[in-house]
Design a protein around this motif. Structure first.
Motif, PDB file in Angstrom:
ATOM      1  N   HIS A  53      11.855   1.280  11.086  1.00 29.52           N
ATOM      2  CA  HIS A  53      12.534   0.115  10.532  1.00 29.52           C
ATOM      3  C   HIS A  53      12.116  -0.265   9.125  1.00 29.52           C
ATOM      4  N   ARG A  54      11.109   0.382   8.589  1.00 34.55           N
ATOM      5  CA  ARG A  54      10.641   0.039   7.247  1.00 34.55           C
ATOM      6  C   ARG A  54      11.115   1.063   6.247  1.00 34.55           C
ATOM      7  N   TYR A  55      11.401   0.581   5.054  1.00 35.39           N
ATOM      8  CA  TYR A  55      11.855   1.468   3.988  1.00 35.39           C
ATOM      9  C   TYR A  55      11.596   0.798   2.649  1.00 35.39           C
ATOM     10  N   LEU A  56      11.653   1.586   1.601  1.00 29.47           N
ATOM     11  CA  LEU A  56      11.525   1.096   0.233  1.00 29.47           C
ATOM     12  C   LEU A  56      12.872   1.273  -0.445  1.00 29.47           C
ATOM     13  N   LEU A  57      13.085   0.563  -1.535  1.00 31.79           N
ATOM     14  CA  LEU A  57      14.346   0.643  -2.266  1.00 31.79           C
ATOM     15  C   LEU A  57      14.096   1.150  -3.676  1.00 31.79           C
ATOM     16  N   THR A  62      20.411   2.894  -1.403  1.00 26.70           N
ATOM     17  CA  THR A  62      19.539   4.013  -1.042  1.00 26.70           C
ATOM     18  C   THR A  62      18.248   3.490  -0.425  1.00 26.70           C
ATOM     19  N   LYS A  63      17.955   3.945   0.777  1.00 29.38           N
ATOM     20  CA  LYS A  63      16.712   3.582   1.457  1.00 29.38           C
ATOM     21  C   LYS A  63      15.762   4.771   1.361  1.00 29.38           C
ATOM     22  N   VAL A  64      14.552   4.503   0.913  1.00 31.46           N
ATOM     23  CA  VAL A  64      13.517   5.533   0.884  1.00 31.46           C
ATOM     24  C   VAL A  64      12.694   5.339   2.154  1.00 31.46           C
ATOM     25  N   PRO A  65      12.837   6.255   3.106  1.00 36.64           N
ATOM     26  CA  PRO A  65      12.149   6.063   4.387  1.00 36.64           C
ATOM     27  C   PRO A  65      10.633   6.161   4.253  1.00 36.64           C
ATOM     28  N   ILE A  66       9.965   5.436   5.114  1.00 32.43           N
ATOM     29  CA  ILE A  66       8.509   5.476   5.196  1.00 32.43           C
ATOM     30  C   ILE A  66       8.173   6.269   6.452  1.00 32.43           C
ATOM     31  N   LYS A  95       0.832  -1.196   0.000  1.00 28.74           N
ATOM     32  CA  LYS A  95       0.000   0.000   0.000  1.00 28.74           C
ATOM     33  C   LYS A  95       0.872   1.254   0.000  1.00 28.74           C
ATOM     34  N   VAL A  96       1.922   1.258   0.823  1.00 31.72           N
ATOM     35  CA  VAL A  96       2.842   2.401   0.883  1.00 31.72           C
ATOM     36  C   VAL A  96       3.572   2.557  -0.448  1.00 31.72           C
ATOM     37  N   LYS A  97       4.012   1.443  -1.016  1.00 28.88           N
ATOM     38  CA  LYS A  97       4.713   1.475  -2.304  1.00 28.88           C
ATOM     39  C   LYS A  97       3.808   2.058  -3.386  1.00 28.88           C
ATOM     40  N   THR A  98       2.570   1.617  -3.446  1.00 26.20           N
ATOM     41  CA  THR A  98       1.621   2.102  -4.448  1.00 26.20           C
ATOM     42  C   THR A  98       1.417   3.608  -4.307  1.00 26.20           C
ATOM     43  N   THR A  99       1.217   4.055  -3.084  1.00 23.51           N
ATOM     44  CA  THR A  99       1.027   5.488  -2.833  1.00 23.51           C
ATOM     45  C   THR A  99       2.264   6.271  -3.242  1.00 23.51           C
ATOM     46  N   PHE A 100       3.434   5.787  -2.879  1.00 26.90           N
ATOM     47  CA  PHE A 100       4.680   6.473  -3.223  1.00 26.90           C
ATOM     48  C   PHE A 100       4.858   6.548  -4.736  1.00 26.90           C
ATOM     49  N   ASN A 101       4.642   5.428  -5.424  1.00 27.35           N
ATOM     50  CA  ASN A 101       4.825   5.402  -6.876  1.00 27.35           C
ATOM     51  C   ASN A 101       3.849   6.326  -7.605  1.00 27.35           C
ATOM     52  N   GLU A 102       2.667   6.539  -7.031  1.00 26.44           N
ATOM     53  CA  GLU A 102       1.684   7.436  -7.650  1.00 26.44           C
ATOM     54  C   GLU A 102       2.077   8.905  -7.515  1.00 26.44           C
ATOM     55  N   THR A 103       2.883   9.210  -6.508  1.00 27.63           N
ATOM     56  CA  THR A 103       3.218  10.611  -6.249  1.00 27.63           C
ATOM     57  C   THR A 103       4.671  10.963  -6.528  1.00 27.63           C
ATOM     58  N   SER A 104       5.456  10.021  -7.026  1.00 27.77           N
ATOM     59  CA  SER A 104       6.884  10.266  -7.233  1.00 27.77           C
ATOM     60  C   SER A 104       7.286   9.930  -8.669  1.00 27.77           C
ATOM     61  N   GLU A 147      10.263   8.657  -9.171  1.00 32.26           N
ATOM     62  CA  GLU A 147      11.182   7.541  -8.955  1.00 32.26           C
ATOM     63  C   GLU A 147      10.407   6.326  -8.468  1.00 32.26           C
ATOM     64  N   ALA A 148      10.497   5.207  -9.179  1.00 33.82           N
ATOM     65  CA  ALA A 148       9.798   3.985  -8.795  1.00 33.82           C
ATOM     66  C   ALA A 148      10.560   3.277  -7.683  1.00 33.82           C
ATOM     67  N   VAL A 149       9.830   2.620  -6.807  1.00 32.35           N
ATOM     68  CA  VAL A 149      10.436   1.919  -5.676  1.00 32.35           C
ATOM     69  C   VAL A 149       9.926   0.483  -5.604  1.00 32.35           C
ATOM     70  N   LEU A 150      10.661  -0.322  -4.828  1.00 29.83           N
ATOM     71  CA  LEU A 150      10.290  -1.708  -4.564  1.00 29.83           C
ATOM     72  C   LEU A 150      10.314  -1.948  -3.067  1.00 29.83           C
ATOM     73  N   THR A 151       9.546  -2.918  -2.608  1.00 28.81           N
ATOM     74  CA  THR A 151       9.655  -3.328  -1.216  1.00 28.81           C
ATOM     75  C   THR A 151      10.922  -4.166  -1.073  1.00 28.81           C
ATOM     76  N   VAL A 152      11.348  -4.378   0.149  1.00 25.39           N
ATOM     77  CA  VAL A 152      12.543  -5.182   0.405  1.00 25.39           C
ATOM     78  C   VAL A 152      12.341  -6.600  -0.134  1.00 25.39           C
ATOM     79  N   MET A 153      11.152  -7.140   0.049  1.00 22.30           N
ATOM     80  CA  MET A 153      10.868  -8.498  -0.416  1.00 22.30           C
ATOM     81  C   MET A 153      10.929  -8.584  -1.947  1.00 22.30           C
ATOM     82  N   GLU A 154      10.357  -7.609  -2.635  1.00 21.38           N
ATOM     83  CA  GLU A 154      10.387  -7.597  -4.100  1.00 21.38           C
ATOM     84  C   GLU A 154      11.821  -7.480  -4.610  1.00 21.38           C
TER      85      GLU A 154
END
Length: 79
Positions: free
Chosen positions: A59-63, A50-54, A10-19, A21-28
């Motif tokens: 402790h959570r971040y996107l890449l 590079t960690k994109v903070p949430i 959900k955070v990734k989707t929101t970030f990608n809609e407003t940025s 720069e595309a991001v991935l979760t740690v698992m992806e």
């Protein structure tokens, strides 16, 4: 019935809609590099990716997707 959506997704989707720069979760990112989530976290720290903070989460971040894809391409060439 409401479909469950993982909080990280959900955070990734929101970030990608407003940025731009595309991001991935740690698992992806780990799946792209053939690593488990825990190994990916260690890889991120070791290689200082590079960690994109949430916001509201320490402790959570996107890449960055571009950074992970570059590493994946480099790994394919060297294998």
């Amino acid at each position: 019935m409401q479909v469950f959506e993982d909080w990280n997704q959900k955070v990734k989707t929101t970030f990608n809609e407003t940025s731009t720069e595309a991001v991935l979760t740690v698992m992806e990112a780990g799946k792209l590099l053939g690593l488990s989530k825990d190994h990916m976290k260690l890889y991120v720290e070791k290689n200082r990716l590079t960690k994109v903070p949430i916001s509201r989460s320490v402790h959570r971040y996107l890449l960055l997707k571009s950074e992970i894809e570059h590493i994946a391409q480099t790994n394919k060439v060297t294998k």
